[in-house]
Every structure is written in structure tokens, then in C-alpha cells.
Design an enzyme around this catalytic site. Structure first.
Site, PDB file in Angstrom:
ATOM      1  N   LYS A   1       0.809  -1.189   0.000  1.00 18.47           N
ATOM      2  CA  LYS A   1       0.000   0.000   0.000  1.00 18.47           C
ATOM      3  C   LYS A   1       0.854   1.255   0.000  1.00 18.47           C
ATOM      4  O   LYS A   1       0.383   2.357  -0.275  1.00 18.47           O
ATOM      5  CB  LYS A   1      -0.856   0.038   1.283  1.00 18.47           C
ATOM      6  CG  LYS A   1      -1.755  -1.133   1.494  1.00 18.47           C
ATOM      7  CD  LYS A   1      -2.514  -0.931   2.849  1.00 18.47           C
ATOM      8  CE  LYS A   1      -3.081  -2.200   3.352  1.00 18.47           C
ATOM      9  NZ  LYS A   1      -3.665  -2.051   4.699  1.00 18.47           N
ATOM     10  N   GLY A   2       2.126   1.115   0.360  1.00 22.38           N
ATOM     11  CA  GLY A   2       2.980   2.257   0.688  1.00 22.38           C
ATOM     12  C   GLY A   2       3.103   3.344  -0.363  1.00 22.38           C
ATOM     13  O   GLY A   2       3.283   4.508  -0.042  1.00 22.38           O
TER      14      GLY A   2
ATOM     15  N   ASP B   1       7.541   3.029  -2.558  1.00 19.85           N
ATOM     16  CA  ASP B   1       7.729   4.044  -1.528  1.00 19.85           C
ATOM     17  C   ASP B   1       9.185   4.134  -1.069  1.00 19.85           C
ATOM     18  O   ASP B   1       9.779   5.199  -1.056  1.00 19.85           O
ATOM     19  CB  ASP B   1       6.781   3.810  -0.332  1.00 19.85           C
ATOM     20  CG  ASP B   1       6.861   2.408   0.262  1.00 19.85           C
ATOM     21  OD1 ASP B   1       7.644   1.565  -0.235  1.00 19.85           O
ATOM     22  OD2 ASP B   1       6.133   2.142   1.236  1.00 19.85           O
TER      23      ASP B   1
ATOM     24  N   ASP C   1      14.902  -0.487   1.148  1.00 18.77           N
ATOM     25  CA  ASP C   1      15.695  -0.654   2.361  1.00 18.77           C
ATOM     26  C   ASP C   1      16.755  -1.715   2.060  1.00 18.77           C
ATOM     27  O   ASP C   1      17.810  -1.403   1.495  1.00 18.77           O
ATOM     28  CB  ASP C   1      14.733  -1.036   3.497  1.00 18.77           C
ATOM     29  CG  ASP C   1      15.397  -1.175   4.842  1.00 18.77           C
ATOM     30  OD1 ASP C   1      16.552  -0.732   4.995  1.00 18.77           O
ATOM     31  OD2 ASP C   1      14.766  -1.731   5.771  1.00 18.77           O
TER      32      ASP C   1
ATOM     33  N   PHE D   1      13.518   4.561  10.773  1.00 15.67           N
ATOM     34  CA  PHE D   1      12.223   4.048  10.329  1.00 15.67           C
ATOM     35  C   PHE D   1      11.303   5.227  10.058  1.00 15.67           C
ATOM     36  O   PHE D   1      11.060   6.058  10.926  1.00 15.67           O
ATOM     37  CB  PHE D   1      11.612   3.082  11.344  1.00 15.67           C
ATOM     38  CG  PHE D   1      10.585   2.211  10.674  1.00 15.67           C
ATOM     39  CD1 PHE D   1      10.967   1.033  10.056  1.00 15.67           C
ATOM     40  CD2 PHE D   1       9.256   2.602  10.619  1.00 15.67           C
ATOM     41  CE1 PHE D   1      10.029   0.242   9.379  1.00 15.67           C
ATOM     42  CE2 PHE D   1       8.315   1.813   9.954  1.00 15.67           C
ATOM     43  CZ  PHE D   1       8.702   0.641   9.340  1.00 15.67           C
TER      44      PHE D   1
ATOM     45  N   ASP E   1       4.046   3.377   6.498  1.00 14.67           N
ATOM     46  CA  ASP E   1       3.395   3.066   7.773  1.00 14.67           C
ATOM     47  C   ASP E   1       4.324   2.332   8.717  1.00 14.67           C
ATOM     48  O   ASP E   1       5.350   1.785   8.316  1.00 14.67           O
ATOM     49  CB  ASP E   1       2.174   2.185   7.534  1.00 14.67           C
ATOM     50  CG  ASP E   1       2.578   0.763   7.185  1.00 14.67           C
ATOM     51  OD1 ASP E   1       3.398   0.595   6.263  1.00 14.67           O
ATOM     52  OD2 ASP E   1       2.109  -0.171   7.853  1.00 14.67           O
TER      53      ASP E   1
ATOM     54  N   ARG F   1       0.365   6.274   8.154  1.00 17.74           N
ATOM     55  CA  ARG F   1       0.343   6.283   6.690  1.00 17.74           C
ATOM     56  C   ARG F   1      -0.238   7.573   6.105  1.00 17.74           C
ATOM     57  O   ARG F   1       0.171   8.029   5.049  1.00 17.74           O
ATOM     58  CB  ARG F   1      -0.498   5.091   6.211  1.00 17.74           C
ATOM     59  CG  ARG F   1      -0.057   4.548   4.889  1.00 17.74           C
ATOM     60  CD  ARG F   1      -1.028   3.519   4.374  1.00 17.74           C
ATOM     61  NE  ARG F   1      -0.876   2.156   4.855  1.00 17.74           N
ATOM     62  CZ  ARG F   1       0.114   1.340   4.530  1.00 17.74           C
ATOM     63  NH1 ARG F   1       1.099   1.745   3.774  1.00 17.74           N
ATOM     64  NH2 ARG F   1       0.154   0.099   4.992  1.00 17.74           N
TER      65      ARG F   1
HETATM   66  P1  IMP Z   1      13.297  -4.131   1.430  1.00 18.90           P
HETATM   67  O1  IMP Z   1      13.974  -3.159   0.507  1.00 18.90           O
HETATM   68  O2  IMP Z   1      13.145  -5.503   0.852  1.00 18.90           O
HETATM   69  O3  IMP Z   1      13.901  -4.125   2.798  1.00 18.90           O
HETATM   70  O4  IMP Z   1      11.788  -3.711   1.648  1.00 18.90           O
HETATM   71  C1  IMP Z   1      11.304  -2.458   1.455  1.00 18.90           C
HETATM   72  C2  IMP Z   1       9.890  -2.481   1.993  1.00 18.90           C
HETATM   73  O5  IMP Z   1       9.933  -2.502   3.423  1.00 18.90           O
HETATM   74  C3  IMP Z   1       9.168  -1.210   1.619  1.00 18.90           C
HETATM   75  O6  IMP Z   1       8.368  -1.412   0.480  1.00 18.90           O
HETATM   76  C4  IMP Z   1       8.342  -0.916   2.835  1.00 18.90           C
HETATM   77  O7  IMP Z   1       7.110  -1.583   2.729  1.00 18.90           O
HETATM   78  C5  IMP Z   1       9.116  -1.536   3.972  1.00 18.90           C
HETATM   79  N1  IMP Z   1       9.965  -0.519   4.660  1.00 18.90           N
HETATM   80  C6  IMP Z   1      11.308  -0.461   4.694  1.00 18.90           C
HETATM   81  N2  IMP Z   1      11.740   0.592   5.413  1.00 18.90           N
HETATM   82  C7  IMP Z   1      10.632   1.241   5.822  1.00 18.90           C
HETATM   83  C8  IMP Z   1      10.412   2.442   6.600  1.00 18.90           C
HETATM   84  O8  IMP Z   1      11.336   3.143   7.051  1.00 18.90           O
HETATM   85  N3  IMP Z   1       9.119   2.782   6.814  1.00 18.90           N
HETATM   86  C9  IMP Z   1       8.061   2.076   6.329  1.00 18.90           C
HETATM   87  N4  IMP Z   1       8.223   0.944   5.595  1.00 18.90           N
HETATM   88  C10 IMP Z   1       9.490   0.531   5.351  1.00 18.90           C
HETATM   89 MG    MG Z   2       6.385  -1.287   0.331  1.00 18.51          MG
END
Ligand code: IMP
Ligand code: MG
Length: 174
Positions: A41-42, A98, A101, A150, A157, A163
């Protein structure tokens, strides 16, 4: 969301940067057959603002992903709970996410959408969060670079809280 939070990116800064990204995307893709794929949803607020600032028409689709953090496989920890519905073959595709990470989620989605044989496949992320990156996924359009923390607000969210805030906040660690 019990944590205290402080404002990291104001609504004015978000609006300015989204307008710049939209201009860049419009210049790069104008006149082309472009499908934006938003990650639910982000990305829904970012995507909604971005598409309204584009200077040419695009089509929209959505995916919803479930990510399990902390895994060792670069792709194995992500599940699709809602897939794309539009045909993507031979079309230009731009993923709108969004935040990146660790990189598992976007890397997985790129690989998945590549199986549809799009004409091109690029990525647009609002926030590139650097510190924990394990998978180097190509980022073609980036809104903001953040080292760590975070974040909530503007679609992001923490356990479904935060959100709908119009600014982006960083949660205090406590
Ligand atoms: P990654 O890159 O596989 O770690 O995942 C990224 C996903 O983790 C994003 O699409 C978000 O849904 C969630 N995420 C990672 N960091 C944050 C944050 O700081 N706030 C909110 N959601 C986050
Ligand atoms: Mg996401």
C-alpha cells in the site's frame, strides 16, 4: 505507534521533489506507451501525486507484496498477494515504490515483471534508504536519499499507523 517522531521531510519539500520527478519522467517517456506499476500500500499517495503531475497520459496497475525481512535469499522472502492485471509485454514499465531498504522487495518485483517481457523496465522510488542495503537494485528515479531510520507518513506506515500523515517523519528509537 507509541514512538515519538520528528519531521524529516516537509510537505513543501515532498511536493517540490515529486514535481521534479514528474518532469523528468515526462521528458524521458513523453509519447511512449508507459505503464506505472504501484506497489501497495505504501506507494499509493506518492503515485497519486506523481501521475497528476505528469504531462502525458499513462496507464496504471498495482501489485501488493508481502515481504519477510531478514532472510538470506535475495528474492525468496517476498510473496505476491496481488499481481498486475494489464498486459506488459513490449510496453515501457516503471515501478513506483515508496522506499528501498534491504532491496529484496524491489529486486524481487523487477525479476517478476521482467518475465512479462516489457520493452523497458525501470524503477522510481520516493526514498532510497541506504544503510541496510544488501541487494544492489537499479534505481532510475529517486526522490530522497536517507541514510537510516524508520520512516512514516506520505503512505509509509509502521504497523498501519502513520500512513496518512502529509509529511514524512522518522520514528525515535526508544
Ligand atoms: P526491502 O527493501 O526488501 O527491505 O523492503 C522495502 C519495503 O519494506 C518497503 O516497500 C516498505 O514496505 C518496507 N519498509 C522499509 N523501510 C521502511 C520504513 O522506514 N518505513 C516504512 N516501511 C518501510
Ligand atoms: Mg512497500
Amino acid at each position: 505507534m507509541q514512538n515519538r517522531k520528528r519531521c524529516l521531510i516537509s510537505r513543501e519539500d515532498i511536493a517540490r521533489r515529486v514535481a521534479e520527478l514528474a518532469l523528468e519522467i515526462s521528458r524521458d517517456y513523453a509519447g511512449r506507451d508507459l505503464v506505472l506499476v504501484g506497489v501497495l500500500k505504501g506507494a499509493f499517495i506518492f503515485l497519486a501525486d506523481l501521475v497528476r503531475a505528469l504531462t502525458f497520459p499513462v496507464e496504471l496497475d498495482f501489485v501488493r507484496l508481502r515481504s519477510y525481512g531478514g532472510g538470506t535469499s535475495p528474492t525468496g522472502e517476498v510473496q505476491i498477494t496481488k499481481d498486475v492485471e494489464l498486459p506488459l509485454k513490449d510496453r515501457h514499465v516503471l515501478i513506483v515504490e515508496d522506499i528501498v531498504d534491504i532491496g529484496f522487495t524491489l529486486n524481487f518485483l523487477r525479476q517478476h515483471l521482467a518475465t512479462h517481457r516489457p520493452r523497458s523496465l525501470k524503477t522510481c522510488v520516493l526514498i532510497d534508504k541506504k544503510e541496510r542495503r544488501e541487494v544492489e537494485v537499479p534505481l532510475d528515479y529517486v526522490g530522497f536519499v536517507v541514510e537510516k531510520g524508520f520512516l512514516v507518513g506520505y503512505g509509509l506506515d509502521c504497523g498501519e499507523k502513520g500512513r496518512t500523515l502529509p509529511e514524512i517523519y522518522v520514528l525515535d528509537k526508544d
